[in-house]
Scaffold this motif. Structure first.
Motif: not given
Length: 270
Positions: A79-81, A73, A91, A87, A77, A83
């Motif tokens: 888990e699509r945090h 993750d 990460r 985010g 990424n 930018s």
């Protein structure tokens, strides 16, 4: 019948959530029933002593998968945090969590092989780490910085408890349940307080240049006076329960094991 490696990784990651939950349940129960304080590493020894070889093997598999999932993750990424700065912080937190759980897997392997005592080493890991840091150039500054980071993590955990934004990671039907909210809020609040205390310990160790000032979760629980020690221990038990809820109901994005392996092979100088 072929097994999807991504699905297998996800299943083992759920096992990792459950293993983490078991450790926090042990920590909370020990304090509430006996007054004994442990950190996750010490709780692992307690589990190994009472749960047997098979349980330890399952926990090793879970911690390895969970650690790799968190590191994936952080790197990819999954888990699509967002930018933005938040985010990026999430990460970085995922990377730290991944490393911590890989270390727990290593400790569990040591217990399985009999190269580490199930009752722990008898000393504070935080104190030993602080002692090593103070022997290095800029070690005092590094300790103070690490303490400030833990203080920040503690504040973030308290904010998470207040906003209950952890619910967004659960399946909607469970996330709407009041019991899921209050279990998570109690757990994250207690964890936040522990991070604040341990962060304060590290800052103090750096400022005073004394490793004996450092301490982890066990020392934080020892430092608390009644009834706060009981309240925080109950909160850590709730965090363990919440981890078990996540093990079953957290929405997980599969780690693209096949794609990552293909990219890694493509970069090999063959």
């Amino acid at each position: 019948m072929r097994t999807d490696p991504s699905a297998a990784m996800t299943l083992l990651t759920r096992l990792g959530f459950a293993a983490r939950g078991l450790l926090y349940l042990v920590i909370g129960i020990l304090v509430l029933q006996t007054g004994r304080t442990e950190d996750p590493s010490g709780a692992l020894g307690v589990v190994a002593e009472g749960g047997g070889r098979m349980l330890l093997i399952l926990m090793i598999a879970g911690f390895l998968a969970y650690g790799l999932w968190r590191l994936s993750d952080a790197a990819f990424n999954i888990e699509r945090h967002s930018s933005d700065g938040r985010g990026m912080r999430e990460r970085i937190g995922a990377a730290v969590s991944g490393i911590v759980h890989l270390l727990l897997a290593w400790q569990a392997i040591s217990l399985l092989q009999g190269t580490r005592s199930s009752t722990g080493s008898g000393g504070s890991g935080a104190e030993e780490g602080a002692k090593t840091a103070l022997q290095l150039p800029m070690g005092q500054f590094a300790l103070e910085l690490a303490g400030l980071v833990l203080l920040g993590v503690g504040v973030a955990q308290l904010v998470k408890a207040w906003k209950a934004d952890f619910l967004q990671h659960l399946e909607p039907g469970v996330a709407r349940q009041p019991w899921a909210r209050w279990i998570g809020q109690g757990g994250f609040a207690a964890r936040g307080l522990v991070f604040l205390i341990t962060g304060g310990f590290l800052v103090g160790a750096g400022l005073k240049e004394r490793s004996t000032e450092a301490g982890g979760m066990a020392e934080a629980l020892d430092w608390l006076t009644s009834p706060w020690d009981t309240i925080v221990a109950a909160g850590l038990l709730l965090f363990g329960l919440y981890c078990l809820i996540e093990a079953r109901f957290r929405v997980l994005n599969d780690v693209p094991v096949g794609d990552l392996a293909h990219k890694a092979r493509a970069k090999l100088p063959i």
